[in-house]
Design a protein around this motif. Sequence first.
Motif, PDB file in Angstrom:
ATOM      1  N   ARG A 147       0.950  -1.208   0.028  1.00  0.00           N
ATOM      2  CA  ARG A 147       0.032   0.097  -0.029  1.00  0.00           C
ATOM      3  C   ARG A 147       0.794   1.362   0.054  1.00  0.00           C
ATOM      4  N   ALA A 148       1.938   1.264   0.823  1.00  0.00           N
ATOM      5  CA  ALA A 148       2.933   2.441   0.738  1.00  0.00           C
ATOM      6  C   ALA A 148       3.600   2.605  -0.391  1.00  0.00           C
ATOM      7  N   ALA A 149       4.007   1.592  -1.212  1.00  0.00           N
ATOM      8  CA  ALA A 149       4.695   1.700  -2.250  1.00  0.00           C
ATOM      9  C   ALA A 149       3.857   2.274  -3.392  1.00  0.00           C
ATOM     10  N   ALA A 150       2.763   1.483  -3.445  1.00  0.00           N
ATOM     11  CA  ALA A 150       1.805   1.815  -4.486  1.00  0.00           C
ATOM     12  C   ALA A 150       1.375   3.319  -4.525  1.00  0.00           C
ATOM     13  N   ALA A 151       1.024   3.725  -3.216  1.00  0.00           N
ATOM     14  CA  ALA A 151       0.620   5.176  -3.038  1.00  0.00           C
ATOM     15  C   ALA A 151       1.765   6.236  -3.334  1.00  0.00           C
ATOM     16  N   ALA A 152       3.013   5.810  -3.152  1.00  0.00           N
ATOM     17  CA  ALA A 152       4.223   6.523  -3.585  1.00  0.00           C
ATOM     18  C   ALA A 152       4.099   6.596  -5.104  1.00  0.00           C
ATOM     19  N   ALA A 153       4.058   5.672  -5.748  1.00  0.00           N
ATOM     20  CA  ALA A 153       4.236   5.514  -7.165  1.00  0.00           C
ATOM     21  C   ALA A 153       2.907   6.208  -8.038  1.00  0.00           C
ATOM     22  N   VAL A 154       1.823   6.129  -7.290  1.00  0.00           N
ATOM     23  CA  VAL A 154       0.669   6.880  -8.158  1.00  0.00           C
ATOM     24  C   VAL A 154       0.463   8.491  -7.747  1.00  0.00           C
ATOM     25  N   MET A 155       0.947   8.794  -6.478  1.00  0.00           N
ATOM     26  CA  MET A 155       0.516  10.088  -5.937  1.00  0.00           C
ATOM     27  C   MET A 155       0.934  11.140  -7.007  1.00  0.00           C
ATOM     28  N   PRO A 156       1.991  11.229  -7.557  1.00  0.00           N
ATOM     29  CA  PRO A 156       2.314  12.259  -8.539  1.00  0.00           C
ATOM     30  C   PRO A 156       1.473  12.429  -9.750  1.00  0.00           C
ATOM     31  N   HIS A 157       0.390  11.271 -10.001  1.00  0.00           N
ATOM     32  CA  HIS A 157      -0.284  11.331 -11.054  1.00  0.00           C
ATOM     33  C   HIS A 157      -1.785  11.873 -10.580  1.00  0.00           C
ATOM     34  N   LEU A 158      -2.009  11.947  -9.357  1.00  0.00           N
ATOM     35  CA  LEU A 158      -3.320  12.202  -8.846  1.00  0.00           C
ATOM     36  C   LEU A 158      -3.862  13.897  -8.733  1.00  0.00           C
ATOM     37  N   PHE A 272      -8.196  -1.827  -3.575  1.00  0.00           N
ATOM     38  CA  PHE A 272      -8.621  -1.886  -5.092  1.00  0.00           C
ATOM     39  C   PHE A 272      -8.602  -0.536  -5.975  1.00  0.00           C
ATOM     40  N   TRP A 273      -8.672   0.515  -4.893  1.00  0.00           N
ATOM     41  CA  TRP A 273      -8.460   1.820  -5.520  1.00  0.00           C
ATOM     42  C   TRP A 273      -6.955   1.916  -6.000  1.00  0.00           C
ATOM     43  N   LEU A 274      -6.136   1.516  -5.002  1.00  0.00           N
ATOM     44  CA  LEU A 274      -4.864   1.689  -5.220  1.00  0.00           C
ATOM     45  C   LEU A 274      -4.302   0.658  -6.592  1.00  0.00           C
ATOM     46  N   SER A 275      -4.672  -0.527  -6.341  1.00  0.00           N
ATOM     47  CA  SER A 275      -4.131  -1.546  -7.685  1.00  0.00           C
ATOM     48  C   SER A 275      -4.785  -0.769  -9.032  1.00  0.00           C
ATOM     49  N   ARG A 276      -6.047  -0.215  -9.057  1.00  0.00           N
ATOM     50  CA  ARG A 276      -6.477   0.187 -10.367  1.00  0.00           C
ATOM     51  C   ARG A 276      -5.937   1.613 -10.833  1.00  0.00           C
ATOM     52  N   LEU A 277      -5.460   2.282  -9.908  1.00  0.00           N
ATOM     53  CA  LEU A 277      -4.691   3.467  -9.796  1.00  0.00           C
ATOM     54  C   LEU A 277      -3.220   3.038 -10.565  1.00  0.00           C
ATOM     55  N   GLU A 278      -2.732   2.021 -10.264  1.00  0.00           N
ATOM     56  CA  GLU A 278      -1.365   1.500 -10.624  1.00  0.00           C
ATOM     57  C   GLU A 278      -1.642   1.045 -12.188  1.00  0.00           C
ATOM     58  N   ASP A 279      -2.680   0.389 -12.332  1.00  0.00           N
ATOM     59  CA  ASP A 279      -3.035  -0.163 -13.551  1.00  0.00           C
ATOM     60  C   ASP A 279      -3.034   0.860 -14.631  1.00  0.00           C
ATOM     61  N   PHE A 280      -3.792   2.025 -14.062  1.00  0.00           N
ATOM     62  CA  PHE A 280      -4.220   3.135 -14.994  1.00  0.00           C
ATOM     63  C   PHE A 280      -3.217   4.075 -15.229  1.00  0.00           C
ATOM     64  N   HIS A 281      -2.610   4.359 -14.556  1.00  0.00           N
ATOM     65  CA  HIS A 281      -1.431   5.095 -14.323  1.00  0.00           C
ATOM     66  C   HIS A 281      -0.011   4.875 -15.029  1.00  0.00           C
ATOM     67  N   LEU A 282       0.310   3.520 -14.610  1.00  0.00           N
ATOM     68  CA  LEU A 282       1.303   2.867 -14.705  1.00  0.00           C
ATOM     69  C   LEU A 282       1.257   1.393 -15.476  1.00  0.00           C
ATOM     70  N   PRO A 283       0.464   1.496 -16.570  1.00  0.00           N
ATOM     71  CA  PRO A 283       0.138   0.236 -17.277  1.00  0.00           C
ATOM     72  C   PRO A 283       1.096  -0.630 -17.688  1.00  0.00           C
ATOM     73  N   ARG A 284       1.122  -2.025 -17.818  1.00  0.00           N
ATOM     74  CA  ARG A 284       2.185  -2.848 -18.384  1.00  0.00           C
ATOM     75  C   ARG A 284       1.806  -3.029 -19.862  1.00  0.00           C
TER      76      ARG A 284
END
Length: 321
Positions: A147-158, A272-284
């Motif tokens: 949760r902490a790592a994912a939040a740090a990764a997506v935070m700049p995109h929010l 699930f908000w975090l995981s979807r933010l990851e998939d949306f902003h940092l897709p593979r």
Amino acid sequence: MSVFTPVSDAAMSDWLAGFAVGRLVSLKGIEAGVQNSNFFVTTGLGRYVLTLFESVPRADLPFYLNLMAHLARHGLPVPAPIADRSNEYLGSLSGKPAALVSRLAGSSVADPDAAQCARVGAMLAGLHLAGQSYGRKQENPRGAAWRAAAAAAVMPHLPVADAALLQEELAAQAALDALPLPTGVIHADLFRDNVLWDGEHIGGVLDFYFACHDTLLFDLAVTVNDWCANPDGGLDPARYAALVAAYHLDRPLEEAELAAWPLMLRRAALRFWLSRLEDFHLPRAGELVTVKDPAEFRAILLSRRTGVAPLPSFVGTPAIR
């Protein structure tokens, strides 16, 4: 269950030669989902699902495959892994760890009713009870550190408001970690699209590749947030009462769980908000990739933060199972 790694008919036929399931008849990629590459496989002897694991470490996979075999032995409607001629569940195909499992009957429902939610609650309780005798243990890969790592990764995109919401919720969740709640094997992803219905009965429970050892209440919260949510994120009272009451009938909730329930619903929404933010902003990159809308779980999280309807009284009989 997107397709990140393609598999040719020739490669599939060669791989199946190591099994006793017959020759390949057809191979089709499955577009739904977001984590692994999945295919429907039909052979001369049956129907199966092939999974290529895209990001799960190979060393972790025996936990999932043996768990599915364990639950299937206990009578739960889960895909049974198919052993190859060397009696191994896990192999390699197209450069990725791969497994073949039985394909179960039925189809998912988009709009469950209260009776279906009750059956899901009872099934989840059965899964938790059967899981108590499973000998392997694996911590939740989507726990506090993630949760902490994912939040740090997506935070700049929010947007500013969403970033503030995320920071506030991460801080609030720290209160749950010290509570002595019952733990065990959980599915951790029991969404509507992971349950197949064969008539009025559950024909299959799919996608155990987020399964782990964690608080049982978290699993119930994940399930309620999906099965019982209205389009605005709020909980439908009838579905909510039916699912939780049916679960409680088979695995009674403890006082500490009742007290933790509102915050646990928020944790499940945050995950699930975090995981979807990851998939949306940092897709593979992938050949067929499904990216789900983060806004759905943002709405659910906001709804849970404003208050949760009381738990059912558990007096009387829940919806018929």
